[in-house]
Design a protein around this motif. Structure first.
Motif, mmCIF file in Angstrom:
data_model
loop_
_atom_site.group_PDB
_atom_site.id
_atom_site.type_symbol
_atom_site.label_atom_id
_atom_site.label_comp_id
_atom_site.label_asym_id
_atom_site.label_seq_id
_atom_site.Cartn_x
_atom_site.Cartn_y
_atom_site.Cartn_z
ATOM 1 N N TRP A 211 -24.962 24.436 13.209
ATOM 2 C CA TRP A 211 -24.959 23.382 12.349
ATOM 3 C C TRP A 211 -24.285 23.059 10.972
ATOM 4 C CZ3 TRP A 211 -29.180 19.734 12.845
ATOM 5 C CH2 TRP A 211 -29.950 19.747 14.093
ATOM 6 N N GLY A 212 -24.388 24.282 10.072
ATOM 7 C CA GLY A 212 -24.284 23.655 8.896
ATOM 8 C C GLY A 212 -23.356 25.180 8.259
ATOM 9 N N MET A 213 -23.311 25.849 8.987
ATOM 10 C CA MET A 213 -22.782 27.806 8.648
ATOM 11 C C MET A 213 -21.498 27.902 9.593
ATOM 12 S SD MET A 213 -25.186 29.921 7.790
ATOM 13 C CE MET A 213 -24.372 31.173 7.680
ATOM 14 N N LEU A 214 -20.792 26.848 10.207
ATOM 15 C CA LEU A 214 -19.842 26.875 11.286
ATOM 16 C C LEU A 214 -19.518 25.699 12.311
ATOM 17 C CD1 LEU A 214 -19.130 29.964 13.109
ATOM 18 C CD2 LEU A 214 -20.767 29.415 14.907
ATOM 19 N N TYR A 215 -20.135 24.567 12.471
ATOM 20 C CA TYR A 215 -18.755 23.900 13.685
ATOM 21 C C TYR A 215 -19.000 22.627 13.159
ATOM 22 C CZ TYR A 215 -20.026 27.171 17.859
ATOM 23 O OH TYR A 215 -19.832 28.441 18.334
ATOM 24 N N SER A 216 -19.741 22.459 12.056
ATOM 25 C CA SER A 216 -20.252 20.684 11.453
ATOM 26 C C SER A 216 -18.892 20.744 10.989
ATOM 27 C CB SER A 216 -21.572 20.333 10.526
ATOM 28 O OG SER A 216 -22.601 20.154 12.343
ATOM 29 N N PRO A 217 -19.272 21.368 9.218
ATOM 30 C CA PRO A 217 -18.338 21.260 8.178
ATOM 31 C C PRO A 217 -17.339 21.177 8.779
ATOM 32 C CG PRO A 217 -20.204 22.684 7.910
ATOM 33 C CD PRO A 217 -19.990 23.050 8.905
ATOM 34 N N TRP A 218 -16.685 22.521 9.861
ATOM 35 C CA TRP A 218 -15.425 22.789 10.473
ATOM 36 C C TRP A 218 -14.995 21.468 10.524
ATOM 37 C CZ3 TRP A 218 -16.029 28.864 10.863
ATOM 38 C CH2 TRP A 218 -16.125 29.379 9.113
ATOM 39 N N GLN A 219 -15.406 21.071 11.684
ATOM 40 C CA GLN A 219 -14.999 19.714 12.153
ATOM 41 C C GLN A 219 -14.014 19.051 11.284
ATOM 42 O OE1 GLN A 219 -14.009 19.323 15.554
ATOM 43 N NE2 GLN A 219 -15.919 20.583 16.823
ATOM 44 N N GLU B 39 -23.329 25.816 -9.538
ATOM 45 C CA GLU B 39 -22.213 25.190 -10.541
ATOM 46 C C GLU B 39 -21.377 26.068 -10.145
ATOM 47 O OE1 GLU B 39 -22.605 25.316 -15.352
ATOM 48 O OE2 GLU B 39 -24.731 25.820 -14.283
ATOM 49 N N LYS B 40 -22.128 27.263 -10.190
ATOM 50 C CA LYS B 40 -20.442 28.356 -10.497
ATOM 51 C C LYS B 40 -19.285 27.531 -9.475
ATOM 52 C CE LYS B 40 -19.411 33.204 -10.873
ATOM 53 N NZ LYS B 40 -20.097 34.401 -10.783
ATOM 54 N N LEU B 41 -19.568 27.778 -7.939
ATOM 55 C CA LEU B 41 -18.937 27.311 -7.049
ATOM 56 C C LEU B 41 -18.759 26.036 -6.885
ATOM 57 C CD1 LEU B 41 -20.914 29.617 -4.249
ATOM 58 C CD2 LEU B 41 -18.513 29.925 -5.848
ATOM 59 N N GLY B 42 -19.147 24.809 -8.082
ATOM 60 C CA GLY B 42 -18.910 23.685 -6.894
ATOM 61 C C GLY B 42 -19.343 22.996 -5.854
ATOM 62 N N VAL B 43 -20.539 24.226 -5.669
ATOM 63 C CA VAL B 43 -20.617 22.944 -4.161
ATOM 64 C C VAL B 43 -21.302 21.393 -4.271
ATOM 65 C CG1 VAL B 43 -22.794 23.255 -2.709
ATOM 66 C CG2 VAL B 43 -22.442 25.022 -4.146
ATOM 67 N N THR B 44 -21.040 20.744 -3.193
ATOM 68 C CA THR B 44 -21.243 19.030 -3.491
ATOM 69 C C THR B 44 -21.915 19.254 -2.109
ATOM 70 O OG1 THR B 44 -19.001 19.167 -1.856
ATOM 71 C CG2 THR B 44 -18.670 19.606 -4.285
ATOM 72 N N THR B 45 -22.108 19.863 -1.330
ATOM 73 C CA THR B 45 -23.252 19.259 0.364
ATOM 74 C C THR B 45 -23.620 20.251 -0.131
ATOM 75 O OG1 THR B 45 -21.462 19.573 1.359
ATOM 76 C CG2 THR B 45 -21.879 17.593 0.959
ATOM 77 N N PHE B 46 -24.574 20.513 0.020
ATOM 78 C CA PHE B 46 -26.084 21.455 0.066
ATOM 79 C C PHE B 46 -27.341 21.632 0.596
ATOM 80 C CE2 PHE B 46 -30.079 23.532 -1.937
ATOM 81 C CZ PHE B 46 -29.317 24.811 -1.208
ATOM 82 N N CYS B 47 -27.132 22.756 1.602
ATOM 83 C CA CYS B 47 -28.830 22.331 2.716
ATOM 84 C C CYS B 47 -28.881 23.222 3.042
ATOM 85 C CB CYS B 47 -28.068 22.181 4.186
ATOM 86 S SG CYS B 47 -28.543 21.840 5.094
ATOM 87 N N ALA B 48 -30.680 22.749 2.835
ATOM 88 C CA ALA B 48 -31.472 24.070 2.918
ATOM 89 C C ALA B 48 -33.368 23.289 3.848
ATOM 90 C CB ALA B 48 -32.011 24.385 1.118
ATOM 91 N N PRO B 49 -33.903 24.497 3.729
ATOM 92 C CA PRO B 49 -35.246 24.273 4.129
ATOM 93 C C PRO B 49 -36.042 23.366 3.257
ATOM 94 C CG PRO B 49 -34.921 25.886 4.638
ATOM 95 C CD PRO B 49 -33.711 26.011 3.830
ATOM 96 N N PRO B 50 -37.254 22.559 3.793
ATOM 97 C CA PRO B 50 -37.826 22.998 2.908
ATOM 98 C C PRO B 50 -38.283 23.419 2.067
ATOM 99 C CG PRO B 50 -38.132 21.182 4.924
ATOM 100 C CD PRO B 50 -37.317 22.683 4.800
ATOM 101 N N THR B 51 -38.855 24.613 2.192
ATOM 102 C CA THR B 51 -39.261 25.483 1.545
ATOM 103 C C THR B 51 -38.685 25.882 0.359
ATOM 104 O OG1 THR B 51 -40.391 26.707 3.107
ATOM 105 C CG2 THR B 51 -40.631 28.161 1.607
#
Length: 539
Positions: A244-252, A275-287
């Motif tokens: 979902w988040g490391m292969l198909y969806s973002p590169w599509q 901050e260092k990489l300028g991440v604009t969209t971030f996905c993580a599990p609730p934990t």
């Protein structure tokens, strides 16, 4: 500007059309490399200091080299490859290179034990294992028990009897002639994920080439990916969430991604890297968000994040509020399974009701239905289901691999039953209620009680056991085991620790019971099935 500004209009009109001939590695990666080459991913080592940037052209060339290396070994379309590689660039080369040839990859979490690996290779009859150096010994230990396994490829240090990734790719051409390969149909098998069931060992979920295309829906609507985004999903490469988040969806959608090979979870380092990489969209599990909520987020610069995503289980309001106070942004929940793409989500274009799963994605008919297949009334609890159509809805699997019984249990009454229950309010928002089976969801990992119980029985002190998920504030749920001891053993803290240590070695570490209760008997039905619901009610 968001990719969707009016949910109702888009939901009513959007349809995803997948070409009859389709191959993600050629038709997305290579096409981007040729027509509009740009940043594809950022590779970061465990220290967070060594950072490398790769273009789509790099992905194209590296995957071509690996594909050519496989061809030199006699690999062909339809071969099955067990893949167990951490968050390093070679994983992309392997996944894309195999995709180009039609070699079917079976991604596996790096937490698997030799026993887990042996089951997966023999169940699938895989002919190839492609693993990192630190996982090679696990395969070495069981390869004699796997008659189908013919080709061994290691990422890293050379190993006797194995081909190295470097020796395969370095002399290979960066050019791959697609016209010389068998045509790649959208319906051709591309990959297989293993997922756990409640009454048996892990099931195989086959995914065709169309699955990669269907993740256009995931990337465009829930993830709201755009050309200039730098996206970071926290996931092991063996989980479907990585697709979902490391292969198909973002590169599509043309986004760049972060590939961070961290050891364990260092919350401070993750926040600094955003901050260092300028991440604009971030996905993580609730934990992860729960850990962040316990920190002083005001001391970190998270202003680059425009869109945050959560998946795996519902987030509690306190965590959402803490993130909003630090970033000014909301966390948008999304729901789906290994068997699907993202099918229900919250979107930037519509109000978020805290605790709600959101609404069905455009292009997929998702409803809440009863056991007869009738759509449930407002606020009535039923099963989350996807309509069975011809062709199938985007991203839907066709059934479990060589398991008609399991398929029939969830394909019925004109619907695919996900096994998860929820209700729908008057505004069309879905509200998660719980799983209709006994799956345990701990820190984003889905765990089968049967697998844990089977491993527990291999300890000499365990006569019988039952495993449930116990609610836990930090992890969502933790594994709890109720154990009846063999006659010559007595309950003790020392024995409890011994069983836990045994389980950490016997199966993947995330499956071990964090709580053990010694009991004289277990509640059962007349037919002898354990009543886990009763155990949960009393825990």
């Amino acid at each position: 500007m968001f990719n969707m500004t009016n949910y109702d209009d888009v939901k009513a009109s959007f349809r995803l059309e997948t070409p009859a001939l389709y191959n993600f590695a050629f038709d997305v990666i290579d096409k981007r490399a040729q027509e509009a080459d740009k940043l594809a991913y950022i590779e970061v080592d465990s220290t967070g200091e060594n950072i490398r940037y790769y273009q789509f052209s790099d992905l194209s060339k590296r995957s071509n080299q690996f594909a050519n290396g496989l061809l030199s070994l006699g690999a062909k379309k339809g071969d099955l490859a067990f893949v167990m590689i951490p968050l390093v660039g070679e994983w992309y080369s392997v996944m894309l290179g195999c995709c180009k040839l039609g070699v079917v990859t079976m991604p596996a979490t790096n937490l698997l034990t030799s026993q887990d690996i042996e089951y997966r290779i023999n169940r699938s009859k895989a002919s190839m294992a492609i693993v990192s150096a630190n996982n090679a010994d696990k395969v070495e230990a069981i390869k004699k028990n796997c008659p189908s396994l013919k080709t061994l490829i290691v990422i890293g240090e050379p190993k006797e009897g194995w081909c190295t990734f470097e020796s395969l790719t370095q002399p290979a051409s960066t050019h791959l002639d697609r016209s010389q390969l068998a045509p790649s149909k959208a319906s051709d098998l591309m990959m297989i994920y293993f997922t756990s069931g409640t009454t048996g060992m892990p099931k195989m979920v086959p995914r065709d080439n169309a699955y990669a295309h269907a993740h256009t829906i995931t990337g465009k609507y829930w993830m709201d990916q755009q050309e200039n985004d730098i996206h970071w999903t926290l996931s092991d490469t063996g989980w479907a969430k990585a697709a979902w988040g490391m292969l198909y969806s973002p590169w599509q959608m043309g986004s760049a991604m972060v590939l961070f090979d961290g050891v364990g979870f260092d919350a401070e380092l993750h926040l600094k890297l955003i901050e260092k990489l300028g991440v604009t969209t971030f996905c993580a599990p609730p934990t992860v968000y729960r850990v962040f909520a316990q920190m002083d987020l005001s001391s970190y610069n998270l202003s680059s994040v425009r869109h945050a995503l959560g998946a795996g289980e519902p987030l509690n309001p306190e965590v959402i509020k803490a993130w909003y106070n630090a970033t000014g942004g909301k966390i948008y929940d999304g729901y789906g399974q290994t068997e699907t793409i993202n099918i229900v989500a919250n979107y930037p274009c519509m109000p978020v009701k805290p605790g709600s799963m959101g609404k069905p994605v455009p292009g997929v008919n998702v409803q809440v239905v009863d056991e007869k297949g009738d759509i449930c009334a407002v606020d009535c609890i039923g099963s989350i289901a996807i309509e069975l159509t011809e062709p199938l809805q985007p991203g839907m699997f066709e059934g479990y691999w060589q398991d008609d019984e399991a398929t029939a249990m969830c394909f019925k009454n004109g619907w695919y039953y996900t096994g998860d229950n929820c209700s729908v309010d008057k505004d069309g928002y879905f509200w998660f209620v719980g799983r209709s089976d006994d799956m345990i969801n701990s820190s984003g990992y889905r765990i089968s009680p049967f697998e844990v119980e089977s491993s527990l029985l291999e300890h000499p002190a365990v006569l019988e056991s039952a495993v449930i998920g116990k609610l836990d504030e930090a992890r969502g749920e933790v594994v709890k085991a109720f154990i009846i001891l063999a006659s010559n053993y007595q309950p003790s803290d020392e024995l409890r620790r011994d069983i836990q240590a045994f389980m950490k070695k016997q199966t993947a570490p995330y499956k071990y019971p964090r709580e053990i209760e010694f009991v004289e008997s277990l509640p059962k039905t007349i037919s002898g099935k354990i009543r886990r619901i009763e155990l949960r009610q009393n825990s």
